[in-house]
Design an enzyme around this catalytic site. Structure first.
Site, short mmCIF file in Angstrom:
data_model
loop_
_atom_site.label_atom_id
_atom_site.label_comp_id
_atom_site.label_asym_id
_atom_site.label_seq_id
_atom_site.Cartn_x
_atom_site.Cartn_y
_atom_site.Cartn_z
N ASP A 88 -14.07 6.16 -1.66
CA ASP A 88 -13.12 6.04 -0.55
C ASP A 88 -12.43 7.36 -0.25
OD1 ASP A 88 -11.67 4.60 1.33
OD2 ASP A 88 -10.04 4.23 -0.08
N ASP A 89 -12.08 8.10 -1.28
CA ASP A 89 -11.31 9.34 -1.09
C ASP A 89 -12.17 10.43 -0.45
OD1 ASP A 89 -8.84 8.42 -2.39
OD2 ASP A 89 -10.18 8.23 -4.12
N ASN A 118 -0.58 11.53 0.18
CA ASN A 118 0.23 10.34 -0.12
C ASN A 118 0.85 10.48 -1.51
OD1 ASN A 118 -0.58 8.90 2.24
ND2 ASN A 118 -2.56 8.55 1.28
N GLU A 133 -12.21 4.82 -6.58
CA GLU A 133 -10.92 5.12 -5.98
C GLU A 133 -10.07 5.94 -6.94
OE1 GLU A 133 -10.17 3.63 -2.73
OE2 GLU A 133 -8.72 5.25 -2.84
N ASP A 134 -9.57 7.04 -6.45
CA ASP A 134 -8.57 7.84 -7.16
C ASP A 134 -9.03 8.31 -8.55
OD1 ASP A 134 -7.27 7.40 -4.84
OD2 ASP A 134 -5.42 6.62 -5.71
N ARG A 168 -6.21 10.39 -10.76
CA ARG A 168 -5.59 11.04 -9.59
C ARG A 168 -5.08 9.94 -8.67
NH1 ARG A 168 -5.77 10.09 -4.87
NH2 ARG A 168 -7.66 10.87 -3.93
N LYS A 198 -5.81 -2.03 -2.81
CA LYS A 198 -6.95 -1.78 -1.90
C LYS A 198 -7.69 -3.09 -1.64
CE LYS A 198 -7.06 2.87 -1.47
NZ LYS A 198 -7.26 3.67 -0.27
N TYR A 250 0.86 -1.18 0.00
CA TYR A 250 0.00 0.00 0.00
C TYR A 250 0.90 1.23 0.00
CZ TYR A 250 -4.24 2.52 1.50
OH TYR A 250 -5.31 3.38 1.59
N1 LIG Z 1 -4.70 9.73 4.00
C1 LIG Z 1 -5.71 9.30 3.29
O1 LIG Z 1 -6.43 8.36 3.67
C2 LIG Z 1 -6.03 9.94 2.00
C3 LIG Z 1 -5.16 10.82 1.43
N2 LIG Z 1 -5.49 11.42 0.24
C4 LIG Z 1 -4.47 12.28 -0.34
O2 LIG Z 1 -4.94 13.60 -0.38
C5 LIG Z 1 -4.38 14.27 -1.49
C6 LIG Z 1 -5.48 15.01 -2.23
O3 LIG Z 1 -6.44 14.10 -2.70
P1 LIG Z 1 -7.83 14.64 -3.28
O4 LIG Z 1 -8.52 15.48 -2.30
O5 LIG Z 1 -8.54 13.50 -3.81
O6 LIG Z 1 -7.29 15.53 -4.48
P2 LIG Z 1 -8.04 16.68 -5.27
O7 LIG Z 1 -7.32 16.85 -6.53
O8 LIG Z 1 -9.49 16.42 -5.30
O9 LIG Z 1 -7.80 17.98 -4.35
C7 LIG Z 1 -6.58 18.60 -4.19
C8 LIG Z 1 -6.82 19.97 -3.60
O10 LIG Z 1 -5.59 20.52 -3.24
C9 LIG Z 1 -5.52 21.84 -3.77
N3 LIG Z 1 -4.13 22.21 -4.03
C10 LIG Z 1 -3.30 21.69 -4.95
N4 LIG Z 1 -2.10 22.30 -4.88
C11 LIG Z 1 -2.19 23.21 -3.89
C12 LIG Z 1 -1.29 24.16 -3.36
N5 LIG Z 1 -0.06 24.26 -3.79
N6 LIG Z 1 -1.74 24.95 -2.37
C13 LIG Z 1 -2.99 24.85 -1.92
N7 LIG Z 1 -3.88 23.96 -2.38
C14 LIG Z 1 -3.49 23.15 -3.37
C15 LIG Z 1 -6.34 21.81 -5.03
O11 LIG Z 1 -6.70 23.15 -5.35
P3 LIG Z 1 -7.57 23.54 -6.63
O12 LIG Z 1 -8.92 23.02 -6.34
O13 LIG Z 1 -7.50 25.01 -6.65
O14 LIG Z 1 -6.93 22.87 -7.80
C16 LIG Z 1 -7.50 20.95 -4.56
O15 LIG Z 1 -8.43 21.69 -3.88
C17 LIG Z 1 -3.66 13.21 -2.32
O16 LIG Z 1 -2.28 13.29 -2.07
C18 LIG Z 1 -4.16 11.91 -1.76
O17 LIG Z 1 -3.17 10.89 -1.79
C19 LIG Z 1 -6.66 11.21 -0.39
C20 LIG Z 1 -7.56 10.34 0.14
C21 LIG Z 1 -7.29 9.61 1.34
C1 LIG Z 2 -5.22 6.66 0.70
C2 LIG Z 2 -5.89 7.06 -0.52
O1 LIG Z 2 -6.96 6.58 -0.82
C3 LIG Z 2 -5.28 8.05 -1.36
O2 LIG Z 2 -4.23 8.60 -1.02
O3 LIG Z 2 -5.84 8.32 -2.41
MG LIG Z 3 -7.46 6.93 -2.83
#
Ligand SMILES: NC(=O)C1=CN([C@@H]2O[C@H](COP(=O)(O)OP(=O)(O)OC[C@H]3O[C@@H](n4cnc5c(N)ncnc54)[C@H](OP(=O)(O)O)[C@@H]3O)[C@@H](O)[C@H]2O)C=CC1
Ligand SMILES: CC(=O)C(=O)O
Ligand SMILES: [Mg+2]
Length: 591
Positions: A305-306, A447, A282-283, A192, A210, A139
């Site tokens: 999941d996200d 991540n 997912e993603d 993503r 997963k 993972y």
């Molecule tokens: N720990 C866990 O269980 C999980 C972790 N994640 C992690 O979270 C991260 C984001 O995932 P997700 O929400 O799906 O992604 P998205 O693409 O949906 O969202 C990313 C967000 O971050 C913003 N962003 C990007 N660059 C910057 C920056 N330099 N400064 C400020 N804001 C910024 C984007 O802004 P804008 O909208 O303006 O483009 C957007 O709002 C990934 O790395 C993923 O691995 C996700 C799910 C679960």
């Molecule tokens: C953990 C997870 O689902 C992610 O980083 O997208």
């Molecule tokens: Mg994910």
């Protein structure tokens, strides 16, 4: 013999060939496959009951050197194995020794994938018994690197690939999968992948990873799990130019073409596997993820999941953290860096929980939560240009350009990173947060490790040991000022396996937000005094199967309460029932 040759190689004269030639690879090529030219058709065929050589090559039933004498006699294995018999425990010991010798995480990953394809039960035994050590391999973070290099390390296909080429034929493609009873599907379109962006078809590593956690952590049978990648192209220029890229070499299909394919997929899944198959998105990129969830949550058993799993795990972590920090959830002020799937998903579930606790309307409780995206703080003056999922978070405030200024202006008690961009919680940001909180709660969720908003060491050092810290990918314990700090892992892996199990054992047909709250509550209740004493806001992954059983039971209970459970009558003790449903990887005896 000659007449057999003649019959099988219909039409082709073989009398002038030497039937004993081994040039084509066989001793006697009775089926004519070795000599078939490119324009000659041959029949692929296999035994339907695995025995002998095919049994050793069948990962579902293979036990390698653990086959007993009796089994070796009964299943034509004599001579196909060296004479020694090893117990599963000894096999496990040997494999763990081998894996530990690899210095490079990707080598460990490949060796585990080989094992999964060779001997499924041994793979799961290893994973379950050594979960804290192997989770970072199958993972995050290693799976991220594996996806980036998926084309080069690709050996045997895992999961099901559905590309634009299969449009109009998706039901047929599903029928090609060897298993008929499927309970959990994890599907990605690879746009993503973690915080690594668009990896196209190579995102397959994520559904595969997963689902291996669905089995190892949640006890869902491996044969009931189906990883799927939908390939609509990629906008990743590097992959498009990569000669080893395994996906469609075209830019991503969008709009009608994309949604028609997805709709055909969703309909075919329901038609083939029924109403109760869980489809975990997912993603996907957020411009599709929210729409897909909204479109199918009323007609299918879907879960993103996200958006949703991450929300449940973070809410649980914050609730647990408050036992260390003090104060009620409703008294906290939240600031997010990142307003996408994870950020707004978490924000919404926290607002819902506060609303439930305080009876205040959602519109009010949302005001405790602020988000920063790539353009700065989300405020009402930006409302018209915001994507729909950000609009509820556009509160009254003057524009703020960056995170540091937002921390100074909002003075949050909880800072959450969900941006996918590493190193964004700078020293100044952490110090500003620590200056207005005795025990600042910091969650760097992005991540893999390279994208983490800060490291554990940075969080503890910059806050002078006061931070309550958790991250999406694991960090080693940190020594600071003579004390050891153990960071928790805030990852949806705590939630989705138990959540899925709860849906499956209750025969749920829809997912409701109440079920997410139930899962979150179950997780928070599993944090022990010992965990808290170590500064942890999540339980250890080593107890994950017990945790998953509690999550499953709480989710199932909610499904019954809401009337969406179809498995009747309701089992009395849902925790026991969940445990009894869990797959165990010990070898079975063969008759
Ligand atoms: N720990 C866990 O269980 C999980 C972790 N994640 C992690 O979270 C991260 C984001 O995932 P997700 O929400 O799906 O992604 P998205 O693409 O949906 O969202 C990313 C967000 O971050 C913003 N962003 C990007 N660059 C910057 C920056 N330099 N400064 C400020 N804001 C910024 C984007 O802004 P804008 O909208 O303006 O483009 C957007 O709002 C990934 O790395 C993923 O691995 C996700 C799910 C679960
Ligand atoms: C953990 C997870 O689902 C992610 O980083 O997208
Ligand atoms: Mg994910």
């Amino acid at each position: 013999m000659e007449s057999t040759f003649k019959e099988i190689r219909d039409g082709q004269s073989v009398l002038d060939l030497d039937p004993k030639s081994t040039v084509g690879g066989g001793v006697e090529d009775v089926y004519g496959e070795d000599r078939a030219t490119e324009d000659k058709l041959v029949t692929p065929w296999t035994f339907s009951v695995a025995s002998g050589y095919s049994l050793l090559r069948d990962p579902q039933y293979n036990k390698g050197l653990a086959f007993t004498e009796k089994e070796r006699d009964a299943h034509y294995l004599r001579g196909l194995l060296p004479p020694i018999i090893l117990s599963q425990q000894l096999q496990e010991k040997k494999l763990m020794q081998n894996i530990r010798q690899y210095q490079v995480p990707l080598q460990k990953y490949m060796s585990l994938m080989d094992l999964q394809e060779r001997n499924e039960r041994l793979f799961y035994k290893l994973l379950i018994d050594n979960v804290e050590e192997l989770l970072p391999v199958v993972y995050t973070p290693t799976v991220g690197e594996a996806c980036q290099k998926y084309g080069s390390i690709f050996k045997r296909p895992q999961g099901l690939y559905i590309s634009l080429k299969e449009k109009g034929k998706i039901l047929e493609v599903l029928k090609n999968w060897p298993e008929r009873t499927i309970q959990a599907i994890v599907v990605t379109d690879g746009e993503r992948i973690l915080g690594l962006g668009d990896l196209g078809c190579q995102g397959m590593g994520i559904p595969v990873g997963k689902l291996s956690l669905y089995t190892a952590l949640g006890g869902v049978r491996p044969s009931a799990c189906l990883p799927i990648t939908i390939d609509v192209g990629t906008n990743n220029e590097q992959l498009l130019k990569d000669e080893f890229y395994i996906g469609l070499r075209q830019r991503r299909a969008t709009g009608k073409e994309y949604y028609e394919l997805l709709h055909e997929f969703m309909s075919a899944v329901k038609q083939n596997y029924g109403e109760k198959v869980l489809i975990q998105f997912e993603d996907f990129a957020n411009h599709n993820a929210f729409e897909l969830l909204a479109e199918y949550r009323t007609t299918h058993l879907v879960f993103n999941d996200d958006i949703q799993g991450t929300a449940a795990v973070v809410l649980a972590g914050v609730v647990a953290a408050l036992k260390l920090v003090g104060g009620a959830l409703a008294e906290q002020k939240f600031l997010f860096l990142g307003a996408g799937e994870a950020g707004t998903g978490i924000a919404e579930l926290i607002a819902l929980e506060i609303s439930k606790q305080t009876k205040a309307p959602l519109e009010e409780t949302r005001k405790k939560i602020w988000l920063v995206d790539s353009k700065g703080l989300i405020v009402s003056s930006r409302k018209d240009s915001l994507q729909n999922f950000k609009k509820p978070w556009a509160h009254e405030h003057e524009p703020v350009k960056d995170l540091l200024d937002a921390v100074k202006a909002i003075k949050p008690t909880v800072l959450i990173g969900s941006s996918g961009v590493g190193k964004t919680f700078t020293k100044e940001v952490v110090e500003a947060l620590a200056s207005c909180n005795d025990k600042p709660i910091i969650m760097a969720l992005s991540n893999p490790t390279s994208q983490s908003e800060c490291t554990a060491e940075e969080a503890y050092t910059w806050s002078k040991g006061r931070a309550i810290f958790a991250s999406g990918s694991p960090f080693d314990p940190v020594e600071y000022d003579g004390k050891t700090y153990v960071a928790g892992q805030s990852n949806n892996a705590y939630i989705f396996p138990g959540f899925g199990l709860g849906l499956i054992i209750s025969g749920a047909i829809r997912v409701h937000d109440e079920m997410l709250l139930a899962a979150s509550e179950a997780l928070a209740s599993q944090v022990t005094k010992e965990n808290f004493d170590n500064g942890l806001i999540y339980p250890r992954f080593s107890t994950i199967r017990k945790i998953s059983a509690h999550i499953a039971a709480n989710v199932a209970a909610k499904a019954y309460e809401l009337g969406v459970a179809t498995r009747l009558p309701r089992p009395k003790d849902l925790v026991k029932y969940a445990e009894s449903c869990m797959y165990t990887p010990v070898y079975r005896n063969y008759r």
